[in-house]
Design a protein around this motif. Structure first.
Motif, PDB file in Angstrom:
ATOM      1  N   GLY A  83       0.762  -1.239   0.000  1.00 15.22           N
ATOM      2  CA  GLY A  83       0.000   0.000   0.000  1.00 15.22           C
ATOM      3  C   GLY A  83       0.799   1.299   0.000  1.00 15.22           C
ATOM      4  O   GLY A  83       0.246   2.362   0.242  1.00 15.22           O
ATOM      5  N   ARG A  84       2.099   1.246  -0.291  1.00 15.68           N
ATOM      6  CA  ARG A  84       2.953   2.446  -0.289  1.00 15.68           C
ATOM      7  C   ARG A  84       4.084   2.225  -1.281  1.00 15.68           C
ATOM      8  O   ARG A  84       4.201   1.145  -1.847  1.00 15.68           O
ATOM      9  N   PRO A  85       4.936   3.241  -1.506  1.00 14.54           N
ATOM     10  CA  PRO A  85       6.100   2.995  -2.367  1.00 14.54           C
ATOM     11  C   PRO A  85       6.892   1.794  -1.843  1.00 14.54           C
ATOM     12  O   PRO A  85       7.099   1.651  -0.632  1.00 14.54           O
ATOM     13  N   LEU A  86       7.309   0.925  -2.769  1.00 10.91           N
ATOM     14  CA  LEU A  86       7.957  -0.323  -2.370  1.00 10.91           C
ATOM     15  C   LEU A  86       9.221  -0.096  -1.557  1.00 10.91           C
ATOM     16  O   LEU A  86       9.459  -0.778  -0.562  1.00 10.91           O
TER      17      LEU A  86
ATOM     18  N   VAL B 182      11.989  -0.680   3.707  1.00 13.97           N
ATOM     19  CA  VAL B 182      12.729  -0.084   4.828  1.00 13.97           C
ATOM     20  C   VAL B 182      11.938  -0.201   6.131  1.00 13.97           C
ATOM     21  O   VAL B 182      12.491  -0.556   7.182  1.00 13.97           O
ATOM     22  N   LEU B 183      10.641   0.057   6.078  1.00 16.41           N
ATOM     23  CA  LEU B 183       9.821  -0.043   7.292  1.00 16.41           C
ATOM     24  C   LEU B 183       9.753  -1.478   7.807  1.00 16.41           C
ATOM     25  O   LEU B 183       9.838  -1.721   9.013  1.00 16.41           O
TER      26      LEU B 183
ATOM     27  N   ALA C 207      11.698  -5.658  11.623  1.00 15.16           N
ATOM     28  CA  ALA C 207      12.408  -6.926  11.824  1.00 15.16           C
ATOM     29  C   ALA C 207      13.696  -6.739  12.623  1.00 15.16           C
ATOM     30  O   ALA C 207      14.447  -7.691  12.836  1.00 15.16           O
ATOM     31  N   HIS C 208      13.961  -5.503  13.060  1.00 15.81           N
ATOM     32  CA  HIS C 208      15.143  -5.171  13.863  1.00 15.81           C
ATOM     33  C   HIS C 208      16.451  -5.489  13.139  1.00 15.81           C
ATOM     34  O   HIS C 208      17.423  -5.917  13.769  1.00 15.81           O
ATOM     35  N   LEU C 209      16.462  -5.246  11.824  1.00 15.48           N
ATOM     36  CA  LEU C 209      17.706  -5.400  11.085  1.00 15.48           C
ATOM     37  C   LEU C 209      18.607  -4.206  11.393  1.00 15.48           C
ATOM     38  O   LEU C 209      18.146  -3.169  11.871  1.00 15.48           O
ATOM     39  N   ALA C 210      19.884  -4.352  11.128  1.00 13.41           N
ATOM     40  CA  ALA C 210      20.864  -3.338  11.526  1.00 13.41           C
ATOM     41  C   ALA C 210      20.632  -1.983  10.859  1.00 13.41           C
ATOM     42  O   ALA C 210      20.910  -0.949  11.445  1.00 13.41           O
ATOM     43  N   GLY C 211      20.112  -1.977   9.649  1.00 12.37           N
ATOM     44  CA  GLY C 211      19.864  -0.720   8.952  1.00 12.37           C
ATOM     45  C   GLY C 211      19.554  -0.979   7.498  1.00 12.37           C
ATOM     46  O   GLY C 211      19.770  -2.072   6.985  1.00 12.37           O
ATOM     47  N   ALA C 212      19.022   0.025   6.832  1.00  7.40           N
ATOM     48  CA  ALA C 212      18.708  -0.070   5.412  1.00  7.40           C
ATOM     49  C   ALA C 212      18.995   1.274   4.764  1.00  7.40           C
ATOM     50  O   ALA C 212      18.784   2.320   5.377  1.00  7.40           O
TER      51      ALA C 212
END
Length: 113
Positions: A22-25, A30-31, A36-41
């Motif tokens: 429902g938003r830009p891919l 990123v959200l 998912a608590h990944l280190a960063g994007a």
């Protein structure tokens, strides 16, 4: 957050106009990575590129181009990236996804040793 010396780089090649959840891919990716608590994007915008259609997408002044190429990069532990791939598959329908092993040389939040 501590990242091991050996990690995995997830690279996702998409278009600026691609949508998911429902938003830009790129925003959805990123959200979800944050959830998912990944280190960063990081989202990188390309000035020129083409994909499976072989149609050029460019930022040239005389040619207004929509749908510029984007690359989303995420680095984290292999098991966390693999778990995220299942989430990604649930809402991403177009694009190219690659993985490569990387060696993390430095990862420090601002102001820390």
């Amino acid at each position: 957050m501590r990242i091991p010396t050996q990690a995995v780089l997830l690279r996702i090649f998409i278009g600026e106009d691609d949508r998911g959840d429902g938003r830009p891919l790129y925003e959805a990716i990123v959200l979800k990575a944050r959830e998912a608590h990944l280190a960063g994007a990081t989202v990188l915008r390309g000035g020129l590129g083409f994909g499976h259609s072989s149609r050029l997408h460019t930022t040239k002044i005389l040619r207004l181009s929509l749908d510029l190429p984007l690359v989303v990069e995420i680095v984290d532990e292999e098991h966390k990236i693999n778990a995220f791939l299942e989430i990604l598959e649930s809402f991403m329908t177009d694009g190219l996804v690659t993985l490569e092993k990387v060696q993390v040389l430095q990862y420090r939040p601002n102001g820390t040793d």
